[in-house]
Design an enzyme around this catalytic site. Structure first.
Site, PDB file in Angstrom:
ATOM      1  N   TYR A  78       0.989  -1.125   0.035  1.00 50.36           N
ATOM      2  CA  TYR A  78      -0.064  -0.067   0.579  1.00 50.36           C
ATOM      3  C   TYR A  78       0.918   1.563   0.087  1.00 50.36           C
ATOM      4  O   TYR A  78       0.769   2.377  -0.535  1.00 50.36           O
ATOM      5  CB  TYR A  78      -1.328   0.247   1.459  1.00 50.36           C
ATOM      6  CG  TYR A  78      -0.045  -0.216   2.450  1.00 50.36           C
ATOM      7  CD1 TYR A  78       0.344   1.283   3.095  1.00 50.36           C
ATOM      8  CD2 TYR A  78      -0.383  -1.226   3.037  1.00 50.36           C
ATOM      9  CE1 TYR A  78       0.932   0.535   4.769  1.00 50.36           C
ATOM     10  CE2 TYR A  78      -0.675  -1.694   4.458  1.00 50.36           C
ATOM     11  CZ  TYR A  78       0.867  -0.467   4.761  1.00 50.36           C
ATOM     12  OH  TYR A  78       1.161  -1.166   6.048  1.00 50.36           O
ATOM     13  N   ILE A 114     -12.964  15.893 -11.876  1.00 52.77           N
ATOM     14  CA  ILE A 114     -12.616  14.549 -11.814  1.00 52.77           C
ATOM     15  C   ILE A 114     -13.394  13.412 -11.978  1.00 52.77           C
ATOM     16  O   ILE A 114     -12.403  12.619 -11.214  1.00 52.77           O
ATOM     17  CB  ILE A 114     -12.604  15.576  -9.722  1.00 52.77           C
ATOM     18  CG1 ILE A 114     -14.453  15.348 -10.309  1.00 52.77           C
ATOM     19  CG2 ILE A 114     -11.870  16.700  -9.237  1.00 52.77           C
ATOM     20  CD1 ILE A 114     -14.707  15.764  -8.070  1.00 52.77           C
ATOM     21  N   GLU A 120     -17.939 -27.785 -40.353  1.00 46.42           N
ATOM     22  CA  GLU A 120     -18.175 -27.119 -41.435  1.00 46.42           C
ATOM     23  C   GLU A 120     -19.085 -25.701 -41.862  1.00 46.42           C
ATOM     24  O   GLU A 120     -19.208 -25.703 -40.296  1.00 46.42           O
ATOM     25  CB  GLU A 120     -19.433 -28.410 -42.040  1.00 46.42           C
ATOM     26  CG  GLU A 120     -18.740 -30.074 -42.215  1.00 46.42           C
ATOM     27  CD  GLU A 120     -18.755 -30.053 -43.302  1.00 46.42           C
ATOM     28  OE1 GLU A 120     -18.683 -29.437 -44.523  1.00 46.42           O
ATOM     29  OE2 GLU A 120     -17.526 -31.278 -43.877  1.00 46.42           O
ATOM     30  N   ILE A 178     -11.476  -5.081 -34.800  1.00 45.14           N
ATOM     31  CA  ILE A 178     -10.867  -5.811 -35.888  1.00 45.14           C
ATOM     32  C   ILE A 178     -10.674  -6.632 -36.828  1.00 45.14           C
ATOM     33  O   ILE A 178      -9.732  -7.016 -38.285  1.00 45.14           O
ATOM     34  CB  ILE A 178     -10.242  -7.090 -34.166  1.00 45.14           C
ATOM     35  CG1 ILE A 178      -9.249  -6.263 -33.412  1.00 45.14           C
ATOM     36  CG2 ILE A 178      -9.228  -8.147 -34.858  1.00 45.14           C
ATOM     37  CD1 ILE A 178      -9.225  -7.152 -32.484  1.00 45.14           C
ATOM     38  N   ARG A 193     -13.713  -7.730 -42.803  1.00 44.33           N
ATOM     39  CA  ARG A 193     -14.510  -8.605 -42.728  1.00 44.33           C
ATOM     40  C   ARG A 193     -15.793  -7.417 -43.824  1.00 44.33           C
ATOM     41  O   ARG A 193     -15.944  -6.156 -43.535  1.00 44.33           O
ATOM     42  CB  ARG A 193     -15.010  -8.403 -41.403  1.00 44.33           C
ATOM     43  CG  ARG A 193     -16.371  -8.844 -41.902  1.00 44.33           C
ATOM     44  CD  ARG A 193     -16.770 -10.385 -41.233  1.00 44.33           C
ATOM     45  NE  ARG A 193     -17.892 -10.748 -41.482  1.00 44.33           N
ATOM     46  CZ  ARG A 193     -18.879 -11.024 -40.404  1.00 44.33           C
ATOM     47  NH1 ARG A 193     -18.037 -11.336 -39.073  1.00 44.33           N
ATOM     48  NH2 ARG A 193     -19.878 -11.613 -40.103  1.00 44.33           N
ATOM     49  N   ARG A 235     -16.956 -15.090 -44.767  1.00 44.94           N
ATOM     50  CA  ARG A 235     -16.064 -14.007 -43.583  1.00 44.94           C
ATOM     51  C   ARG A 235     -14.163 -14.175 -43.857  1.00 44.94           C
ATOM     52  O   ARG A 235     -13.829 -15.049 -43.790  1.00 44.94           O
ATOM     53  CB  ARG A 235     -16.539 -14.068 -42.573  1.00 44.94           C
ATOM     54  CG  ARG A 235     -16.810 -14.619 -41.711  1.00 44.94           C
ATOM     55  CD  ARG A 235     -17.950 -15.067 -40.250  1.00 44.94           C
ATOM     56  NE  ARG A 235     -18.666 -15.693 -41.643  1.00 44.94           N
ATOM     57  CZ  ARG A 235     -19.448 -16.490 -41.215  1.00 44.94           C
ATOM     58  NH1 ARG A 235     -20.243 -15.722 -39.659  1.00 44.94           N
ATOM     59  NH2 ARG A 235     -21.553 -16.899 -41.600  1.00 44.94           N
ATOM     60  N   ASP A 280     -13.797 -13.921 -38.295  1.00 47.06           N
ATOM     61  CA  ASP A 280     -15.280 -13.488 -37.604  1.00 47.06           C
ATOM     62  C   ASP A 280     -15.960 -13.463 -35.386  1.00 47.06           C
ATOM     63  O   ASP A 280     -14.692 -14.941 -35.638  1.00 47.06           O
ATOM     64  CB  ASP A 280     -16.420 -14.497 -37.764  1.00 47.06           C
ATOM     65  CG  ASP A 280     -18.346 -14.788 -37.739  1.00 47.06           C
ATOM     66  OD1 ASP A 280     -18.343 -13.148 -37.005  1.00 47.06           O
ATOM     67  OD2 ASP A 280     -18.780 -15.717 -36.938  1.00 47.06           O
ATOM     68  N   ASP A 340     -17.184 -12.946 -32.091  1.00 44.79           N
ATOM     69  CA  ASP A 340     -18.464 -13.256 -31.221  1.00 44.79           C
ATOM     70  C   ASP A 340     -17.485 -13.253 -29.837  1.00 44.79           C
ATOM     71  O   ASP A 340     -16.592 -13.681 -29.150  1.00 44.79           O
ATOM     72  CB  ASP A 340     -19.092 -14.307 -31.048  1.00 44.79           C
ATOM     73  CG  ASP A 340     -19.724 -14.140 -32.916  1.00 44.79           C
ATOM     74  OD1 ASP A 340     -20.147 -12.736 -33.014  1.00 44.79           O
ATOM     75  OD2 ASP A 340     -19.969 -14.786 -33.667  1.00 44.79           O
TER      76      ASP A 340
END
Length: 276
Positions: free
Chosen positions: A57, A76, A166, A199, A205, A214, A217, A219
């Site tokens: 600390y 602030i 696939e 990105i 993309r 694509r 991708d 997610d």
């Protein structure tokens, strides 16, 4: 995300700094009073009596003083935001920080003890799905992992194996390479989504055909234990239980992660999908 939420508190640290909306505040400066509650696991430090397993600390106090005195902001709110972020980035053992910035000499033309802003910021755990079926597929996934890990507010913890899968959704197209990664981040879900879109855009993309081919991708599958349902973002991902190309890499990263809506684990979802 946190198991033990022990607290180390620095209360009422006084610094003289130059923050304020008025020009004279940025030149003459004034007193600020700062309090910080740091969340960490002190169990090992408590058992071993060794400082290396806790947060010093004293070191944090000097860091706060140097940071607040070494920058100039108008609000602030900005001081609190930047300080909380800087503390979490600097001290690896911290998971969360509550920061309170008080301004005893606030120039508002009325008698007041002080005004203050208090915020709470923490690291979050997210899981991201990655996929590509155009161009140099592996290179696109590698690029996404690299860009996430290089972002100041993100740390890639683990990346699952790349797998060949696939196409999903009925559109005739090339095979995919898929994976998933575990991410530690200070970004909010919306901020993280924006980063993923940036990105993807860097990989050129295109969003022309639903479930179509694509280059990249990305997610958000999970974000802590959050349940989010907005026009732009659904977390957990709405169709994860039906996608083996997501569940297989996720099972490698976190097989016992429990879906906060379905209340079953990744492993159980994969087994159910296999039974079908």
């Amino acid at each position: 995300m946190f198991i033990n939420m022990d607290k180390i508190t620095i209360d009422g640290l006084e610094v003289f700094a130059k923050h304020g909306v008025f020009p004279e505040e940025n030149i003459l400066g004034q007193k600020f009073v700062i309090s910080v509650i740091m969340y960490t696991d002190t169990r090992k430090a408590g058992i071993t009596d060794e400082l290396e397993y806790s947060v010093n600390y004293g070191e944090v106090s000097h860091f706060i003083k140097d940071f607040v005195e070494g920058h100039t902001f108008k609000l602030i709110e900005k001081v609190a935001e930047e300080l909380a972020q800087a503390i979490l980035l600097k001290f690896d053992l911290l998971e969360k920080a509550d920061v309170k910035i008080s301004k005893p000499w606030a120039p508002i033309g009325l008698p007041v003890n002080n005004v203050s802003v208090e915020i709470s910021r923490s690291w979050h755990k997210a899981y991201i799905a990655l996929g590509s079926n155009m161009g140099d597929k592996k290179a696109f996934l590698d690029m996404a992992v690299k860009k996430l890990d290089e972002h100041q507010l993100c740390k890639v913890i683990k990346v699952a194996d790349y797998i060949c899968t696939e196409p999903y959704g009925g559109v005739e197209q090339d095979m995919f390479i898929n994976s998933a990664l575990e991410l530690k981040t200070l970004l909010t879900p919306d901020e993280l989504l924006t980063l993923l879109h940036e990105i993807e855009a860097a990989a050129d993309r295109k969003r022309e055909i639903h479930w179509g081919p694509r280059t990249l991708d990305l997610d958000i599958l999970f974000y802590d234990n959050s349940i989010i349902d907005t026009e732009d973002l659904q977390v957990p991902h709405s169709d994860i239980q039906n996608r083996d190309f997501v569940l297989i890499p996720m099972a490698q990263l976190a097989p016992f992660l429990r879906h906060p809506v379905l209340n079953i684990t990744i492993k159980q979802m994969l087994e159910k999908l296999g039974d079908r």
